[in-house]
Design an enzyme around this catalytic site. Structure first.
Site, PDB file in Angstrom:
ATOM      1  N   HIS A 141       0.174   7.490  18.925  1.00 60.05           N
ATOM      2  CA  HIS A 141       0.043   6.039  18.813  1.00 60.05           C
ATOM      3  C   HIS A 141      -0.546   5.625  17.467  1.00 60.05           C
ATOM      4  O   HIS A 141      -1.497   6.219  16.991  1.00 60.05           O
ATOM      5  CB  HIS A 141      -0.868   5.549  19.955  1.00 60.05           C
TER       6      HIS A 141
ATOM      7  N   GLU B 223       4.621   6.646  16.874  1.00 59.35           N
ATOM      8  CA  GLU B 223       4.788   5.198  16.842  1.00 59.35           C
ATOM      9  C   GLU B 223       4.009   4.675  15.650  1.00 59.35           C
ATOM     10  O   GLU B 223       2.909   5.128  15.375  1.00 59.35           O
ATOM     11  CB  GLU B 223       4.254   4.615  18.158  1.00 59.35           C
TER      12      GLU B 223
ATOM     13  N   ASP C 181       3.296   0.898  13.176  1.00 62.95           N
ATOM     14  CA  ASP C 181       3.395  -0.561  13.169  1.00 62.95           C
ATOM     15  C   ASP C 181       4.125  -1.036  11.925  1.00 62.95           C
ATOM     16  O   ASP C 181       3.858  -0.553  10.822  1.00 62.95           O
ATOM     17  CB  ASP C 181       1.993  -1.168  13.193  1.00 62.95           C
TER      18      ASP C 181
ATOM     19  N   HIS D  13      -1.542  -1.939  11.294  1.00 62.76           N
ATOM     20  CA  HIS D  13      -1.868  -2.636  12.535  1.00 62.76           C
ATOM     21  C   HIS D  13      -2.846  -3.767  12.276  1.00 62.76           C
ATOM     22  O   HIS D  13      -2.621  -4.901  12.649  1.00 62.76           O
ATOM     23  CB  HIS D  13      -2.448  -1.660  13.566  1.00 62.76           C
TER      24      HIS D  13
ATOM     25  N   ASP E 244       6.918  -0.127  15.955  1.00 65.47           N
ATOM     26  CA  ASP E 244       6.268  -1.229  16.657  1.00 65.47           C
ATOM     27  C   ASP E 244       6.355  -2.449  15.753  1.00 65.47           C
ATOM     28  O   ASP E 244       5.567  -2.622  14.832  1.00 65.47           O
ATOM     29  CB  ASP E 244       4.811  -0.857  16.969  1.00 65.47           C
TER      30      ASP E 244
END
Length: 275
Positions: free
Chosen positions: A5, A25, A27, A41, A85
Site C-alpha cells: 500500500h 499500489e 497514488d 498521497h 490510486d
C-alpha cells in the site's frame, strides 16, 4: 494478491517487493487541469506511515517498467500488478476525461513504450468515485486513437469509494465494461471496518453469470487477525502496509492449502474457481 500500500517513492518499490508483495499500489496526484504529475498521497494518510514520500510520475513509471521487463537488470519476476490510486476526488469531475487521456498517454510513453519492450505487469485503475467514470472512457478512447488497443488486455477497473455495488454496476453498464473488474472494500488502517459490504461483493463475484465483479480485495489491513478474517471470507487479495505479515498468514496451516501468492502465469481478470 499481496498488495503493498502507498508505494510512492521509487526506493520503496524494491523495499515492498523484498517484504513479499507481488503487487504495488501508488497514488497518482493531478494538477487542476487533470495532468498527472506525481506519485504522492499527502497528509493525512494511513496510521504509522509517512504521507509525504513522492516521485515524479513519469520517472516512477520508467522505474517500474524496468522492474517488470524480463531481461532488464532491475527485473523482479514477482511483481505482477500495478494499482494506480487515481486521486480524482481532488480535482473537478469535469477534468476526469482530461485525466484519463493524460494517464493513458503517460503509460504508453513511459511504461508500455508503445510496444518497444515495455513492462509486462497488469494495470488496475483505482477510481475513487463513480462520478469520475469519464476517466475510463477517456483512457480507452486514448488507447484506441493511439492505435494501442492491445493494452486493454492488461488493464482492469476498480471503484474504491465503498459506494453502492448496484450503482457501480450501473456505471459499468453505461460504459459498456463487463470484464476485468475488481471490487475493493475497505478503509484506512486507522479505523476498524465491518464485513457487510465485503461479503456482498464476494456474493456477487460468486453469482454464476454475474460479470461486474471478477475479483475482490480488502484494504488496508495491518493486523494478522483481520487478514485471516478476510481470507476466511475468500478474498482474492489483501492490501497491506506489511506485505510480510500477509506472507506469514498465508503459510499458516489453515490457509496454505487454499491460497498461494499469485504469479505472472495467473490471470487477474478471471474468476477463481476453487479446486
Amino acid at each position: 494478491l499481496d498488495m503493498g500500500h502507498m508505494v510512492n517513492a521509487i526506493e520503496q518499490v524494491d523495499e515492498f517487493l523484498d517484504l513479499g508483495a507481488n503487487a504495488i499500489e501508488f497514488d497518482v496526484d493531478f494538477d487542476d487541469d487533470g495532468v498527472a504529475k506525481y506519485t504522492h498521497h499527502g497528509i493525512p494518510c494511513d496510521c504509522g506511515r509517512l504521507c509525504t514520500k513522492y516521485a515524479v510520475l513519469t520517472e516512477y513509471l520508467d522505474y517500474v517498467r524496468q522492474v517488470t521487463t524480463p531481461g532488464d537488470p532491475k527485473f523482479r519476476k514477482e511483481l505482477v500488478l500495478l494499482a494506480l490510486d487515481l486521486k480524482l476526488q481532488r480535482i473537478s469531475s469535469e477534468k476526469a476525461y482530461a485525466a484519463g487521456v493524460d494517464v493513458a498517454t503517460k503509460l504508453l510513453d513511459h511504461y508500455w513504450m508503445r510496444g518497444w519492450n515495455g513492462g509486462r505487469a497488469y494495470i488496475l485503475l483505482n477510481i475513487p468515485l463513480v462520478e469520475d467514470y469519464e476517466f475510463i472512457r477517456a483512457f480507452k478512447d486514448t488507447l484506441r486513437k493511439e492505435g494501442h488497443e492491445q493494452y486493454n488486455a492488461k488493464v482492469g477497473i476498480n471503484f474504491t469509494g465503498n459506494e453502492d455495488l448496484d450503482e457501480i454496476r450501473e456505471v459499468l453498464e453505461k460504459l459498456g465494461e463487463d470484464e476485468h473488474i475488481w471490487q475493493a472494500d475497505g478503509i484506512t488502517s486507522c479505523f476498524p471496518r465491518g464485513t457487510e459490504r465485503l461479503k456482498k461483493a464476494l456474493e456477487k463475484r460468486d453469482t454464476p453469470g454475474y460479470k461486474y465483479i471478477s475479483k475482490v480485495y480488502a484494504w488496508t489491513l495491518v493486523r494478522s487477525s483481520i487478514m485471516r478474517r478476510s481470507l476466511r471470507l475468500g478474498v482474492d487479495g489483501v492490501m497491506s502496509n506489511y506485505p510480510d505479515r500477509v506472507v506469514k498468514v498465508l503459510k499458516e496451516k489453515e490457509f496454505s492449502d487454499k491460497f498461494r501468492l499469485a504469479t505472472y502465469a495467473d490471470n487477474p481478470w478471471e474468476k477463481f474457481t476453487p479446486i
